[in-house]
Design a protein around this motif. Structure first.
Motif, mmCIF file in Angstrom:
data_model
loop_
_atom_site.group_PDB
_atom_site.id
_atom_site.type_symbol
_atom_site.label_atom_id
_atom_site.label_comp_id
_atom_site.label_asym_id
_atom_site.label_seq_id
_atom_site.Cartn_x
_atom_site.Cartn_y
_atom_site.Cartn_z
ATOM 1 N N LEU A 1 0.857 -1.184 0.000
ATOM 2 C CA LEU A 1 0.000 0.000 0.000
ATOM 3 C C LEU A 1 0.892 1.231 0.000
ATOM 4 C CD1 LEU A 1 -2.738 1.422 0.177
ATOM 5 C CD2 LEU A 1 -2.629 1.134 2.668
ATOM 6 N N THR A 2 0.872 1.953 -1.122
ATOM 7 C CA THR A 2 1.641 3.191 -1.242
ATOM 8 C C THR A 2 0.667 4.332 -1.451
ATOM 9 O OG1 THR A 2 3.592 2.086 -2.104
ATOM 10 C CG2 THR A 2 3.387 4.426 -2.581
ATOM 11 N N VAL A 3 0.875 5.419 -0.702
ATOM 12 C CA VAL A 3 0.007 6.588 -0.762
ATOM 13 C C VAL A 3 0.815 7.752 -1.322
ATOM 14 C CG1 VAL A 3 -1.437 8.170 0.564
ATOM 15 C CG2 VAL A 3 -1.314 5.753 1.203
ATOM 16 N N SER A 4 0.267 8.408 -2.339
ATOM 17 C CA SER A 4 0.923 9.549 -2.964
ATOM 18 C C SER A 4 0.149 10.809 -2.628
ATOM 19 C CB SER A 4 0.974 9.341 -4.480
ATOM 20 O OG SER A 4 1.547 10.464 -5.098
ATOM 21 N N THR A 5 0.806 11.718 -1.911
ATOM 22 C CA THR A 5 0.213 13.014 -1.576
ATOM 23 C C THR A 5 0.991 14.077 -2.327
ATOM 24 O OG1 THR A 5 1.618 13.124 0.392
ATOM 25 C CG2 THR A 5 -0.634 12.333 0.698
ATOM 26 N N GLY A 6 0.289 15.051 -2.870
ATOM 27 C CA GLY A 6 0.937 16.029 -3.729
ATOM 28 C C GLY A 6 1.263 17.351 -3.077
ATOM 29 N N ALA A 7 0.824 17.563 -1.835
ATOM 30 C CA ALA A 7 1.074 18.859 -1.198
ATOM 31 C C ALA A 7 1.414 18.662 0.267
ATOM 32 C CB ALA A 7 -0.157 19.756 -1.332
ATOM 33 N N ALA A 8 2.313 19.498 0.756
ATOM 34 C CA ALA A 8 2.733 19.413 2.157
ATOM 35 C C ALA A 8 1.579 19.721 3.104
ATOM 36 C CB ALA A 8 3.903 20.359 2.413
ATOM 37 N N ALA A 9 0.585 20.462 2.631
ATOM 38 C CA ALA A 9 -0.546 20.803 3.491
ATOM 39 C C ALA A 9 -1.512 19.638 3.667
ATOM 40 C CB ALA A 9 -1.280 22.010 2.922
ATOM 41 N N ASP A 10 -1.391 18.604 2.830
ATOM 42 C CA ASP A 10 -2.264 17.438 2.980
ATOM 43 C C ASP A 10 -1.891 16.718 4.276
ATOM 44 O OD1 ASP A 10 -3.501 17.983 0.597
ATOM 45 O OD2 ASP A 10 -2.267 16.591 -0.560
#
Length: 115
Positions: free
Chosen positions: A99-108
């Motif tokens: 399970l890999t999670v990709s977040t695009g912003a530091a605010a997430d």
């Protein structure tokens, strides 16, 4: 001697027939990972179950979950940008590779629950 069934109240029985919630198994000891950076985070390697995701802050970018140990491959789900803080998404989604999670912003800021 057979094991006796648990005793349930009439209210508990009625609730079980009229449950409007999503039918997701209850897990008593799920692992979790809080992600609050712009990153590709491998939450778990190997097979498992994505139990849920809680948004601790409103999303500023889309969040994607992959059945892989790197970002890419089979997409399990995508949460859209601007999803509101406090949303708690419950799943019961199996994954086999990881399970890999990709977040695009530091605010997430999300918490991922898994087995």
């Amino acid at each position: 001697m057979p094991t006796p069934s648990p005793i349930m109240s009439v209210q508990e029985i009625m609730n079980s027939y009229h449950d409007t919630d999503v039918d997701v198994p209850t897990y008593h000891a799920a692992g979790y990972s809080t992600i609050n950076t712009s990153a590709q985070t491998t939450v778990k390697s190997g097979a498992g179950v994505l139990v849920g995701i809680t948004l601790n802050a409103a999303l500023t970018s889309a969040v994607r979950c992959y059945d892989n140990t790197v970002s890419g491959g089979t997409t399990i789900l995508t949460l859209p940008a601007a999803a509101a803080a406090g949303n708690n998404y419950r799943y019961g989604l199996k994954f086999s590779t990881g399970l890999t999670v990709s977040t695009g912003a530091a605010a997430d800021n999300i918490t991922v629950m898994y087995l």
